[in-house]
Write a protein that holds these residues in place. Structure first.
Motif, PDB file in Angstrom:
ATOM      1  N   TYR A  81       4.105   8.498   2.834  1.00  0.00           N
ATOM      2  CA  TYR A  81       4.844   7.298   2.483  1.00  0.00           C
ATOM      3  C   TYR A  81       4.208   6.101   3.197  1.00  0.00           C
ATOM      4  O   TYR A  81       3.852   6.178   4.373  1.00  0.00           O
ATOM      5  N   VAL A  82       4.104   4.990   2.513  1.00  0.00           N
ATOM      6  CA  VAL A  82       3.463   3.806   3.080  1.00  0.00           C
ATOM      7  C   VAL A  82       4.420   3.127   4.049  1.00  0.00           C
ATOM      8  O   VAL A  82       5.460   2.599   3.645  1.00  0.00           O
ATOM      9  N   ALA A  83       4.072   3.161   5.345  1.00  0.00           N
ATOM     10  CA  ALA A  83       4.945   2.600   6.377  1.00  0.00           C
ATOM     11  C   ALA A  83       4.751   1.094   6.538  1.00  0.00           C
ATOM     12  O   ALA A  83       5.611   0.413   7.087  1.00  0.00           O
ATOM     13  N   ASP A  84       3.636   0.553   6.058  1.00  0.00           N
ATOM     14  CA  ASP A  84       3.357  -0.876   6.201  1.00  0.00           C
ATOM     15  C   ASP A  84       2.677  -1.355   4.931  1.00  0.00           C
ATOM     16  O   ASP A  84       1.539  -0.981   4.648  1.00  0.00           O
ATOM     17  N   THR A  85       3.389  -2.161   4.154  1.00  0.00           N
ATOM     18  CA  THR A  85       2.847  -2.646   2.890  1.00  0.00           C
ATOM     19  C   THR A  85       2.017  -3.907   3.050  1.00  0.00           C
ATOM     20  O   THR A  85       1.533  -4.470   2.059  1.00  0.00           O
ATOM     21  N   GLY A 110       8.477  -6.649   0.012  1.00  0.00           N
ATOM     22  CA  GLY A 110       7.541  -5.543   0.178  1.00  0.00           C
ATOM     23  C   GLY A 110       8.126  -4.332   0.877  1.00  0.00           C
ATOM     24  O   GLY A 110       7.381  -3.483   1.373  1.00  0.00           O
ATOM     25  N   LEU A 111       9.448  -4.225   0.916  1.00  0.00           N
ATOM     26  CA  LEU A 111      10.097  -3.083   1.552  1.00  0.00           C
ATOM     27  C   LEU A 111       9.802  -1.817   0.744  1.00  0.00           C
ATOM     28  O   LEU A 111       9.931  -1.814  -0.483  1.00  0.00           O
ATOM     29  N   ASN A 112       9.370  -0.750   1.414  1.00  0.00           N
ATOM     30  CA  ASN A 112       9.094   0.505   0.723  1.00  0.00           C
ATOM     31  C   ASN A 112      10.413   1.210   0.467  1.00  0.00           C
ATOM     32  O   ASN A 112      11.029   1.752   1.375  1.00  0.00           O
TER      33      ASN A 112
END
Length: 518
Positions: free
Chosen positions: A61-65, A381-383
């Motif tokens: 999972y992308v922790a920082d977009t 940009g919240l995942n």
């Protein structure tokens, strides 16, 4: 396997041994294809990640977009303030620190007691894969759903065994005449409704649907979680759910170290962010709301996008849902002459900062899914980890949003929005009870009623053992029913259950029941 190979290629080494297995193979192929035809992103998801363990999948999972710190600070601040309102300063600080490290939230859930197997599983996957130093499962749950939603937001679920048969039982906090109402803005349940649950349990005991020992444990839970002065003093059902879910989660996994469950109302987060940062200012969100050129262009670009609206059919809504006079029921709103207006003209909200502010404060409007994800996913940009439907429609919304930005010449915003992650899912099935020879998904209260202090450890172990397809495929029967009206369901495919799938793919051989009812 012929045309089954697109998603059954990993089963090619299995020799079909009987006509019954051949029929099941054919029916499963048809079921999967029917789902993939409506949700093609799922085919890609399984092709790319299906053989990874859940832990391996969730770890990517992308922790920082890569969104600007100023934007991240805005939405993290909003989430932290809502956490503080409900749970206090210490947990608010924890949430803020965690989101600054891992910019990820769960948006798969609906507001309701966290007892449906769907939402136990979404939370368990996140909780079992939190990075070191992270302590909370942060859920922004959608309250703009009906109280009669299949996730049963109006009450709690559990299983009982009667003879050799396992049955799912329901206890509702809210009256039957409110089922079509929206969870958003719905009144708090009362002490009288707690007493009605006591009465219903006594009736179930007399009918031998619920053993006395199970009923006694449930009465204790209902009184200590839902019947407290703290719970009963909350202003709304959604606030009651948020505060009680935190306590319920600890009861479900008593005697085990589990992460905090921080359950917040998605719409309150979006409304607070809108009010603080977008009802004035120059953000693209503000322009969509108040610049007629942007609004008109947005109205055309999102027409036909899944879970947005279809203008020709007046299906869905534009930016906000309106509320009926008693604020319990949703009303579609459409852009007309600088305002949002219902088809019958009974609701009209001018698109001005003052009118939108008043309407939000009075709960006359609520953000739509489109506006929610424009704000959370594309602007901030919240995942947002989502269910099988969310990753489908938010991906389509992103494509339409990028097209809209390009048409308006918003090049900087376009570049930023391309980074938005829309296809991370946590829509899996974790936790089972034994039903004869089969395994069926467990409800949250099953862990409380029948657990032996090892349920959480069991779920964590399954996250390291099961592949994404092992945990995703059992949801296919529910996905099938959700992707088409009842009149279009194939009667044969409608009889397929999660147990059929776990047996066919051998998942039942990897698993043992998380809890036992006997």
């Amino acid at each position: 396997m012929g045309h089954y190979s697109a998603f059954f290629s990993f089963m090619q080494h299995v020799r079909v041994a009987s006509p019954a297995q051949e029929r099941m193979s054919h029916d499963l192929s048809s079921l999967f294809e029917a789902v993939y035809a409506e949700r093609p992103i799922l085919r890609t998801l399984i092709a790319q990640h299906g053989t990874r363990t859940l832990h391996e999948y969730a770890s990517q999972y992308v922790a920082d977009t890569g969104y600007p710190a100023a934007r991240r600070d805005e939405i993290i601040g909003v989430i932290a303030r809502e956490t503080e309102r409900l749970f206090g300063t210490e947990l608010s600080r924890t949430i803020s620190e965690q989101l600054n490290r891992e910019y990820i939230v769960n948006t798969a859930d609906h507001v309701g007691p966290v007892t449906h197997s769907w939402f136990v599983s979404t939370s368990a996957l996140i909780g079992a894969t939190l990075s070191q130093g992270s302590r909370a499962i942060i859920t922004l749950a959608c309250s703009n759903v009906s109280l009669n939603n299949t996730s049963f937001p109006r009450g709690v679920l559990f299983h009982t065994q009667k003879g050799s048969e396992i049955r799912e039982q329901r206890l509702s906090f809210l009256p039957s005449d409110s089922h079509a109402a929206s969870v958003y803005g719905f009144r708090a349940y009362t002490r009288d409704e707690i007493h009605k649950i006591h009465k219903l349990l006594r009736e179930k005991v007399r009918a031998r649907d619920v053993p006395q020992s199970v009923a006694d444990k449930l009465v204790t839970l209902i009184d200590t979680v839902y019947g407290t002065e703290s719970a009963l003093s909350q202003a709304s059902f959604a606030d009651q759910v948020s505060t009680t879910n935190r306590t319920l989660w600890q009861h479900m996994f008593s005697n085990e170290q589990v992460p905090e469950l921080v359950y917040l109302e998605q719409e309150r987060i979006v409304i607070d962010a809108l009010t603080r940062f977008h009802l004035t200012g120059r953000s693209v969100v503000s322009k969509i709301l108040f610049n007629p050129e942007y609004t008109a262009l947005a109205a055309s670009h999102f027409d036909g996008v899944p879970s947005a609206y279809v203008l020709s059919e007046k299906k869905g809504t534009f930016l906000f849902w309106g509320a009926s006079k008693d604020t319990s029921y949703r009303v579609s709103l459409w852009y007309k002459d600088g305002a949002l207006e219902s088809s019958d003209g009974t609701v009209r909200i001018p698109l001005t900062p003052e009118s939108i502010t008043r309407a939000l404060n009075d709960k006359r409007i609520v953000p739509s899914l489109l506006l929610t994800f424009i704000l959370l996913s594309f602007h901030y940009g919240l995942n947002c980890l989502g269910g099988f439907n969310q990753i489908h429609y938010v991906t389509a919304m992103k494509a339409a949003y990028l097209s809209f930005l390009s048409a308006r010449g918003e090049t900087d915003e376009y570049t930023l929005a391309t980074r938005a992650v829309t296809d991370n899912t946590n829509d899996v099935t974790l936790g089972y009870v034994r039903d004869g020879a089969a395994l069926i998904p467990a409800d949250g209260l099953d862990f409380y009623l029948y657990g032996t202090g090892t349920a959480w450890a069991h779920l964590v172990s399954d996250v390291h053992t099961l592949t994404l397809r092992d945990a995703f495929f059992p949801g296919m029967p529910a996905f099938y029913r959700c992707t088409r009206p009842a009149s279009q369901l194939n009667p044969t495919l409608s009889t397929i259950t999660p147990a059929h799938i776990t047996e066919y793919f051998g998942v039942d051989k990897k698993l043992t029941p998380t809890v036992s009812l006997s």
